[in-house]
Design an enzyme around this catalytic site. Sequence first.
Site, PDB file in Angstrom:
ATOM      1  N   LYS A   1     -15.084   3.885   6.436  1.00  0.00           N
ATOM      2  CA  LYS A   1     -13.851   3.992   7.211  1.00  0.00           C
ATOM      3  C   LYS A   1     -14.010   5.150   8.203  1.00  0.00           C
ATOM      4  O   LYS A   1     -14.941   5.939   8.091  1.00  0.00           O
ATOM      5  CB  LYS A   1     -12.661   4.236   6.272  1.00  0.00           C
ATOM      6  CG  LYS A   1     -12.473   3.097   5.272  1.00  0.00           C
ATOM      7  CD  LYS A   1     -11.069   3.014   4.754  1.00  0.00           C
ATOM      8  CE  LYS A   1     -10.260   2.060   5.599  1.00  0.00           C
ATOM      9  NZ  LYS A   1      -8.919   1.823   5.076  1.00  0.00           N
TER      10      LYS A   1
ATOM     11  N   GLU B   1      -9.145   9.224   6.293  1.00  0.00           N
ATOM     12  CA  GLU B   1      -9.228   7.789   5.996  1.00  0.00           C
ATOM     13  C   GLU B   1     -10.241   7.481   4.886  1.00  0.00           C
ATOM     14  O   GLU B   1     -10.127   6.471   4.201  1.00  0.00           O
ATOM     15  CB  GLU B   1      -9.628   7.009   7.245  1.00  0.00           C
ATOM     16  CG  GLU B   1      -8.557   6.944   8.315  1.00  0.00           C
ATOM     17  CD  GLU B   1      -7.377   6.083   7.895  1.00  0.00           C
ATOM     18  OE1 GLU B   1      -7.617   4.971   7.416  1.00  0.00           O
ATOM     19  OE2 GLU B   1      -6.232   6.548   8.022  1.00  0.00           O
TER      20      GLU B   1
ATOM     21  N   GLU C   1       0.850  -1.199   0.000  1.00  0.00           N
ATOM     22  CA  GLU C   1       0.000   0.000   0.000  1.00  0.00           C
ATOM     23  C   GLU C   1       0.874   1.232   0.000  1.00  0.00           C
ATOM     24  O   GLU C   1       1.874   1.289   0.714  1.00  0.00           O
ATOM     25  CB  GLU C   1      -0.862   0.093   1.277  1.00  0.00           C
ATOM     26  CG  GLU C   1      -1.924  -0.944   1.424  1.00  0.00           C
ATOM     27  CD  GLU C   1      -2.644  -0.849   2.773  1.00  0.00           C
ATOM     28  OE1 GLU C   1      -2.739   0.259   3.342  1.00  0.00           O
ATOM     29  OE2 GLU C   1      -3.098  -1.894   3.252  1.00  0.00           O
TER      30      GLU C   1
ATOM     31  N   GLU D   1     -13.832   5.342   0.616  1.00  0.00           N
ATOM     32  CA  GLU D   1     -14.645   4.354   1.336  1.00  0.00           C
ATOM     33  C   GLU D   1     -15.334   5.024   2.523  1.00  0.00           C
ATOM     34  O   GLU D   1     -14.694   5.401   3.494  1.00  0.00           O
ATOM     35  CB  GLU D   1     -13.759   3.202   1.803  1.00  0.00           C
ATOM     36  CG  GLU D   1     -13.172   2.401   0.642  1.00  0.00           C
ATOM     37  CD  GLU D   1     -12.084   1.428   1.093  1.00  0.00           C
ATOM     38  OE1 GLU D   1     -12.422   0.427   1.737  1.00  0.00           O
ATOM     39  OE2 GLU D   1     -10.897   1.689   0.795  1.00  0.00           O
TER      40      GLU D   1
END
Length: 339
Positions: free
Chosen positions: A317, A322, A262, A314
């Site tokens: 999250k 985040e 990542e 997302e």
Amino acid sequence: MARGHILALLVLCLLCTMHSSKIEGKIDIGVNYGMQGNNLPPPREVIEMFERYNIGKIRLFEPVHEVLEALRGKKIEVFLGTRNEDIPVLASSPENAQAWFNTNVQPYLKDMNIPFITVGNEVIPGRFSESILPAIQNIQNILKANGLRDMRATTVVYPVVLGASHPPSAGVFSKASIGYMTDICKYLESENAPLVVNVYPYLAYAEDPRHVRLDYAQFTATEPVVRDGNLSYNNLFDATLDAFVWAMEKVGVNDVALIVGESGWPSAGMGNFTTPNLAATYNKNFMKHILSYRGTPKRPGDYIEGFIFAMFNENLKPAGREQHFGLFYPDKTPVYNVF
Ligand SMILES: *[C@@H]1O[C@H](CO)[C@@H](O)[C@H](O)[C@H]1NC(C)=O
Ligand SMILES: *[C@@H]1O[C@H](CO)[C@@H](O)[C@H](O)[C@H]1NC(C)=O
């Protein structure tokens, strides 16, 4: 001299061919398919996006069958993760690992390229740490027993396992992690398997912007920023990878390759540190760096595979930055253009 040059060119060309043909017609970059959103497109459409944008690899945090079904027959390499919660079971016995394998891997092997099974994500030094190695071993033994010689089991760690990382030669595993990391890295070395590390220069910059230069975090510094013995660094990404290399050397492990599981930069959530422009700059430069196949100062020329986090913003999250690591909005439009 001339002959040396020609030889060097030949070797370079050979490397180029090898790399560009690694995933034919695709960009040799991966993207993490995080699924913590309640408004994301269905998996079939997500895999279509991977194809449309020529993304060569995908990393999954867990074996979601609808996703794996959508990946059948596609020319996309699949880095397949296990859920962290499944690690103790995978570690508990070869039979339990076999059952997991039979359900989540075996049915897909014939029409999917799965080079790595990653046991857990950022687990060490957490509560499942001691189960990681036995789980990796159980899975690796199944791969061997099935003659799957191109597949490896490994795990994904993050810089928390380092007790020091600056300068890179000071790299050392932390007290809480060194026992686990030593045993795991020795095993990976014996199986010729890589270690997967998550590397976010953004986090270092956001934590300490007075001491960490933005251009050092974003691959835009053109001069060395950190000198370390006879090595010099103009980006924090290389420095972090080399800190891992030094940490492994210090526990007697010299030959474990690193894969970047990542990396990324949020496009919102933390004021002017997180803009689409900064995120685009980081991810474009990250790709350029990976695709330069230059390795790091300590391991020049090494092949480092890299994955961007993540495909989508997302919304499940934690609130704030985040939720904003995505290359795409859930409606499939790009947050900024990198591909
Ligand atoms: C850099 O220094 C290390 C020891 O600190 C040495 O082993 C290595 O050969 C040196 N490399 C170069 C290119 O001088
Ligand atoms: C963010 O704004 C502050 C205050 O104006 C400034 O000092 C800083 O350089 C800015 N950071 C970025 C990354 O633009």
